[in-house]
Design an enzyme around this catalytic site. Structure first.
Site, short mmCIF file in Angstrom:
data_model
loop_
_atom_site.label_atom_id
_atom_site.label_comp_id
_atom_site.label_asym_id
_atom_site.label_seq_id
_atom_site.Cartn_x
_atom_site.Cartn_y
_atom_site.Cartn_z
CB THR A 1 -0.93 0.01 1.23
OG1 THR A 1 -1.69 -1.19 1.25
CG2 THR A 1 -1.87 1.21 1.17
CE LYS B 1 -5.14 -2.27 1.25
NZ LYS B 1 -3.79 -2.83 1.26
CE LYS C 1 2.32 1.38 4.90
NZ LYS C 1 1.51 1.19 3.67
#
Length: 290
Positions: A97, A173, A241
């Site tokens: 990601t 995502k 994150k």
């Protein structure tokens, strides 16, 4: 044909993917900075390689399953990186990601060497990766997608071909993970509130799971949290994150919502409170103490 596949980064997700592919009869090579992770996979028939470059020499497709953009850059373009040896016409599948801009940059640099890119971030956790039921959000040129379709379908029964543009998988995502972060913070908040009200947490979660407040991540994480199980499957730092990246992507698109930035802030605060290396179910622990 099951062509040779290399996986760089065999932690929780990458390791589960390696075992899944071996179960399906694919020749798999693995590489990781932690020798213990590789040793766990050798009984499954995975072949260990010392560097990404060594792994890439005989791989038709290389799956990158590291944590962030800096690690991705290193395994692709570092001194022992994949790009220096992977043959033209072969494929790199990017599963971390990371920001859409980073994916676009990596794809362009690989393309200059004749290497194809499949942007394929994943969702679902290690158990679903092991079972082949995780989600893959794929963006690649149709011909490249078709060439790697058997491999992608071995990895997942839920492959979504988003577009032909690497970077759109990353965007999808980030949208998904921002909602996951919002849902997790919300679930932790209401369970912490239920506890403060003197309610039985197990029974409260039973009700939520059969009612309008249900979410998969809320159920999964809060069952563990109620049991006091914070052993890391996905560290707090990962959704910290991911939600941060999602908020940055929203700003780049000229959008500002009411919840995303606040959820990202909660993960950052839990990190600062010393919970960074615990499972992200520890958001409950953080909010319980407020």
């Amino acid at each position: 044909m099951r062509h040779p596949v290399g996986i760089i980064g065999v932690g929780n997700m990458g390791g589960a993917m390696a075992m899944r592919l071996r179960d399906c009869g694919w020749p798999v090579q693995v590489c990781d900075t932690d020798p213990a992770r590789i040793q766990l996979l050798e009984p499954f028939g995975a072949v260990a390689q010392q560097t990404p470059a060594q792994l890439a020499i005989n791989s038709v497709a290389v799956i990158v399953c590291v944590v962030n953009a800096a690690q991705t850059d290193e395994v692709l373009f570092g001194p022992q990186g994949v790009a220096g040896v992977l043959q033209s016409g072969r494929t790199v599948i990017l599963c971390p990601t990371i920001s859409p801009q980073d994916v676009e940059s990596f794809a362009a640099r690989l393309g200059e060497r004749g290497i194809h890119t499949v942007d394929a971030p994943m969702s679902g956790g290690p158990q679903r990766a092991r079972e082949g039921t995780m989600s893959l959000m794929v963006a690649s040129e149709p011909t490249v997608y078709d060439r790697q379709a058997a491999l992608l379908q071995a990895l997942s029964s839920k492959v979504f071909h988003i577009s032909s543009n690497p970077g759109d998988g990353a965007r999808t995502k980030l949208v998904n993970n921002l909602l996951a972060g919002i849902n997790l913070v919300g679930a932790a908040e209401v369970l912490a509130l239920a506890g403060r009200m003197g309610l039985d947490l197990e029974k409260t979660l039973d009700v939520i799971e059969q009612s309008s407040g249900q979410s998969w991540i809320g159920s999964d994480r809060m069952r563990r949290a109620i049991a006091g199980d914070f052993a890391p499957r996905a560290h707090v730092t990962l959704l910290e994150k991911d939600t941060c990246l999602a908020v940055e992507a929203a700003r780049a698109a000229g959008f500002e919502g009411p919840l995303g930035a606040r959820a990202a802030q909660v993960f950052a605060q839990a990190h600062q409170a010393g919970l960074a290396e615990l499972d992200d179910a520890a958001i409950f622990k953080y909010l319980q103490g407020r």
